[in-house]
Design a protein around this motif. Structure first.
Motif, PDB file in Angstrom:
ATOM      1  N   LEU A 162       1.031  -1.194  -0.018  1.00 47.92           N
ATOM      2  CA  LEU A 162      -0.050   0.116  -0.153  1.00 47.92           C
ATOM      3  C   LEU A 162       0.952   1.092  -0.114  1.00 47.92           C
ATOM      4  N   VAL A 163       0.719   2.114  -0.842  1.00 50.77           N
ATOM      5  CA  VAL A 163       1.465   3.487  -0.955  1.00 50.77           C
ATOM      6  C   VAL A 163       0.630   4.447  -0.648  1.00 50.77           C
ATOM      7  N   LEU A 164       0.656   4.909   0.670  1.00 52.82           N
ATOM      8  CA  LEU A 164      -0.040   5.973   1.004  1.00 52.82           C
ATOM      9  C   LEU A 164       0.532   7.404   0.732  1.00 52.82           C
ATOM     10  N   HIS A 165      -0.365   8.113   0.237  1.00 55.57           N
ATOM     11  CA  HIS A 165       0.072   9.590  -0.169  1.00 55.57           C
ATOM     12  C   HIS A 165      -0.730  10.480   0.795  1.00 55.57           C
ATOM     13  N   THR A 166       0.149  11.424   1.437  1.00 58.09           N
ATOM     14  CA  THR A 166      -0.188  12.352   2.296  1.00 58.09           C
ATOM     15  C   THR A 166       0.386  13.579   2.399  1.00 58.09           C
ATOM     16  N   LEU A 167       0.213  14.706   3.053  1.00 61.56           N
ATOM     17  CA  LEU A 167       0.513  15.965   2.970  1.00 61.56           C
ATOM     18  C   LEU A 167       1.813  16.283   3.802  1.00 61.56           C
ATOM     19  N   PHE A 168       1.838  15.414   4.892  1.00 62.86           N
ATOM     20  CA  PHE A 168       3.062  15.446   5.636  1.00 62.86           C
ATOM     21  C   PHE A 168       3.543  14.296   6.051  1.00 62.86           C
ATOM     22  N   GLU A 190       4.459  -4.541  12.768  1.00 66.35           N
ATOM     23  CA  GLU A 190       5.511  -5.266  11.930  1.00 66.35           C
ATOM     24  C   GLU A 190       5.310  -5.334  10.470  1.00 66.35           C
ATOM     25  N   PHE A 191       4.658  -4.079   9.822  1.00 73.09           N
ATOM     26  CA  PHE A 191       4.671  -3.838   8.628  1.00 73.09           C
ATOM     27  C   PHE A 191       6.162  -3.546   7.845  1.00 73.09           C
ATOM     28  N   ASP A 192       6.538  -3.581   7.059  1.00 73.86           N
ATOM     29  CA  ASP A 192       7.649  -3.015   6.384  1.00 73.86           C
ATOM     30  C   ASP A 192       7.556  -1.456   5.694  1.00 73.86           C
ATOM     31  N   LEU A 193       8.126  -0.567   6.123  1.00 75.97           N
ATOM     32  CA  LEU A 193       7.822   0.961   5.772  1.00 75.97           C
ATOM     33  C   LEU A 193       9.010   1.323   4.941  1.00 75.97           C
ATOM     34  N   LEU A 194       8.554   2.253   3.997  1.00 78.84           N
ATOM     35  CA  LEU A 194       9.541   3.117   3.202  1.00 78.84           C
ATOM     36  C   LEU A 194       8.988   4.513   3.005  1.00 78.84           C
ATOM     37  N   VAL A 195       9.683   5.390   3.616  1.00 81.34           N
ATOM     38  CA  VAL A 195       8.930   6.701   3.552  1.00 81.34           C
ATOM     39  C   VAL A 195       9.814   7.692   2.548  1.00 81.34           C
ATOM     40  N   ASP A 196       9.176   8.441   1.884  1.00 86.11           N
ATOM     41  CA  ASP A 196       9.755   9.296   0.826  1.00 86.11           C
ATOM     42  C   ASP A 196       9.124  10.600   0.754  1.00 86.11           C
ATOM     43  N   HIS A 197       9.915  11.736   0.154  1.00 80.20           N
ATOM     44  CA  HIS A 197       9.115  13.223   0.410  1.00 80.20           C
ATOM     45  C   HIS A 197       9.430  13.680  -1.391  1.00 80.20           C
ATOM     46  N   PRO A 198       8.453  13.030  -2.180  1.00 80.94           N
ATOM     47  CA  PRO A 198       8.320  13.515  -3.546  1.00 80.94           C
ATOM     48  C   PRO A 198       8.412  14.916  -3.917  1.00 80.94           C
ATOM     49  N   GLY A 199       8.047  15.941  -3.096  1.00 80.19           N
ATOM     50  CA  GLY A 199       7.431  17.232  -3.494  1.00 80.19           C
ATOM     51  C   GLY A 199       6.959  17.824  -2.173  1.00 80.19           C
ATOM     52  N   PRO A 200       6.914  19.252  -2.496  1.00 80.43           N
ATOM     53  CA  PRO A 200       6.186  20.131  -1.579  1.00 80.43           C
ATOM     54  C   PRO A 200       4.819  19.392  -1.015  1.00 80.43           C
ATOM     55  N   ASP A 201       4.135  19.556   0.056  1.00 82.66           N
ATOM     56  CA  ASP A 201       3.065  18.859   0.379  1.00 82.66           C
ATOM     57  C   ASP A 201       2.646  17.479   0.150  1.00 82.66           C
ATOM     58  N   TRP A 261       4.179  13.597   0.831  1.00 81.79           N
ATOM     59  CA  TRP A 261       4.852  12.461   1.326  1.00 81.79           C
ATOM     60  C   TRP A 261       4.111  11.078   0.847  1.00 81.79           C
ATOM     61  N   THR A 262       5.222  10.042   0.698  1.00 78.95           N
ATOM     62  CA  THR A 262       4.403   8.852   0.650  1.00 78.95           C
ATOM     63  C   THR A 262       5.088   8.041   1.715  1.00 78.95           C
ATOM     64  N   VAL A 263       4.212   6.790   1.884  1.00 74.27           N
ATOM     65  CA  VAL A 263       4.659   5.875   2.976  1.00 74.27           C
ATOM     66  C   VAL A 263       4.468   4.558   2.133  1.00 74.27           C
ATOM     67  N   ARG A 264       5.300   3.630   1.917  1.00 77.43           N
ATOM     68  CA  ARG A 264       5.205   2.307   1.392  1.00 77.43           C
ATOM     69  C   ARG A 264       5.083   1.232   2.474  1.00 77.43           C
ATOM     70  N   VAL A 265       4.042   0.793   2.454  1.00 73.96           N
ATOM     71  CA  VAL A 265       3.570  -0.251   3.644  1.00 73.96           C
ATOM     72  C   VAL A 265       3.202  -1.380   2.966  1.00 73.96           C
TER      73      VAL A 265
END
Length: 94
Positions: A54-60, A73-84, A86-90
């Motif tokens: 699940l790739v979560l797209h959020t503002l922060f 116990e989910f594997d997580l990867l956080v990225d900040h592709p641009g202003p406002d 953020w993505t969290v890969r769950v």
């Protein structure tokens, strides 16, 4: 993963990704309207099967949500592709 639409905030946007078992959940419209996407996010995450992402797209950067999902116990990867944006890969641990 099969999501029950009744459990989702209608402002959330759920779409299939380009890879099998990859889903994108954009909760930015909920946040922009002043809403709380917690129930929608947790409903989607809880329905992930091993190998699903699940790739979560959020503002922060959602620090409390990241900590909670990590405790679950989910594997997580956080990225900040641009202003406002953020993505969290769950990913469900296999």
């Amino acid at each position: 993963m099969k999501i029950d639409p009744a459990e989702m905030d209608p402002r959330a946007e759920l779409s299939a990704g380009d890879q099998p078992a990859t889903w994108h959940l954009d909760v930015r419209p909920i946040l922009e309207d002043g809403g709380e996407p917690y129930a929608t996010i947790m409903s989607c995450a809880s329905q992930l099967l091993p190998g699903d992402v699940l790739v979560l797209h959020t503002l922060f950067k959602p620090e409390p949500m990241i900590r909670q999902l990590a405790r679950m116990e989910f594997d997580l990867l956080v990225d900040h592709p641009g202003p406002d944006h953020w993505t969290v890969r769950v990913a469900r641990n296999t």
